[in-house]
Design a protein around this motif. Structure first.
Motif: not given
Length: 385
Positions: A106-129
């Motif tokens: 859905d294009g929710r992030r506008d750079s490759l580095w910002a994209q890389a951060l989202l799964p790290l905190e997503n509770p269904k993906e890597q779920a960390g803080t």
């Protein structure tokens, strides 16, 4: 059926179109002005380490590479990715991802580095803080980080885990930190994304039989027998750039226009409602790591895509990103939630053009014979390495 010698069957306009779709026509990768470490070898090496490190997750079992498998075009062959839990979307392959102006289906992030951060905190993906990741980075890779980026902040008096997401206790711990402490952690978190992005910039498409065929035509010759396309594959190619109108969106060397379209793909039963691009515009502008935020390197002139993108058009309802078709024959299932098991099902969907459950599909029914549908599938398989 087309003749065995394709050159007389292709007019000059078709030859130009085919040549424009070869990897040879791909422009050099532009610099990422928002990430000054994007082409730093040290940052890329650290990013590769973090990409495959299962320690970069809450349970110690999930890495970026868990879903983006190195031997599967950096995707996982599943209808929906599985990290700490099953997600709601198909894992996208990563070759050429550094060329995308917006990331995710859905294009929710506008750079490759910002994209890389989202799964790290997503509770269904890597779920960390983000604070837990900062502690982990300092403990495991502190010297490497400081050699590439900057001195790490003092984390000694901070909780083990805190962030704007996570458990209520972790969110409360984040709220209890000072703004300066939060900014220091956010800067480290942004650097993690920039390192992973530096690694991902190295992931490129491999040349295929189609490319060798297209290059031979562009030079005015005939492809070597081992690189030639069969009658069926050539017919599929002519349909792809002609009658079937596939190249309206799947265009250029990466076979994508990098845009978002409603194509009437049905939702998956029992998954949460997914309205596509229209639902994430507010989230993108609220993201502190977007191009207009304070963690961007360089000036705002690099943020044209974000500043001038569509911000509310009805066309964005149930609209999803046009994926690259390179390698598509080797990575079923298809669509944003794995709705179709085979390329044959995909072609049938585009030919029949069913109504969208919401909004208006951009598809129009096509009269394609069974033989023409099979030819399209045959051509798509020439796009694999």
């Amino acid at each position: 059926m087309l003749a065995g010698s394709s050159e007389p069957e292709l007019n000059d306009a078709e030859k130009r179109t085919i040549a424009s779709m070869s990897l040879s026509a791909l422009a050099p990768l532009p610099p990422d002005l928002t990430n000054r470490f994007a082409d730093d070898p040290g940052a890329a090496a650290l990013g590769a380490t973090l990409f495959f490190d299962t320690g970069m997750s809450r349970d110690g079992n999930v890495a970026c590479g868990t879903c983006h498998k190195i031997d599967r075009q950096f995707q996982d062959d599943l209808p929906r990715g599985v990290g700490v839990a099953e997600t709601n979307r198909r894992t996208m392959p990563l070759a050429g991802v550094a060329r995308d102006p917006f990331l995710f289906w859905d294009g929710r992030r506008d750079s490759l580095w910002a994209q890389a951060l989202l799964p790290l905190e997503n509770p269904k993906e890597q779920a960390g803080t983000r604070l837990a990741y900062a502690h982990y980075l300092k403990r495991r890779f502190g010297e490497r980080y400081e050699r590439i980026f900057r001195p790490l902040p003092d984390l000694s008096g901070l909780p083990a885990s805190a962030g704007p997401f996570g458990t209520p206790a972790e969110q409360a711990a984040w709220a209890g930190m000072t703004q300066a402490e939060r900014d220091g952690v956010d800067l480290v978190f942004a650097d993690i994304g920039k390192a992973i992005a530096a690694f991902e910039r190295s992931l490129v498409h491999g040349q295929t039989r189609f490319d060798r065929f297209a290059d031979a035509l562009a030079k005015g010759g005939m492809p070597a027998p081992e690189n030639d396309l069969s009658d069926e594959e050539r017919q599929g190619l002519k349909l792809f750039i002609g009658k079937a109108r596939c190249s309206t969106c799947h265009i250029g060397p990466r076979f994508t226009d990098n845009e978002f379209h409603n194509t009437g793909v049905p939702p998956v039963a029992d998954l949460p409602e997914d309205r596509g691009r229209i639902s994430v515009l507010g989230e993108m502008f609220a993201d502190p790591f977007n191009c207009l935020g304070k963690f961007r390197d360089g000036g705002e002139e690099a943020c044209g895509e974000l500043r001038f993108m569509q911000k509310g058009s009805p066309e964005l309802v149930r609209a999803y990103k046009t994926p690259s078709l390179r390698g598509v024959g080797d990575r079923p299932p298809y669509m944003h939630a794995g709705q179709f098991a085979t390329l044959e099902q995909v072609v049938n969907h585009y030919a029949t053009a069913p109504r969208a459950v919401e909004g208006e599909t951009e598809l129009h029914p096509l009269i394609l014979s069974d033989q023409e549908r099979a030819a399209l599938v045959a051509f798509l398989k020439t796009l694999s390495d």
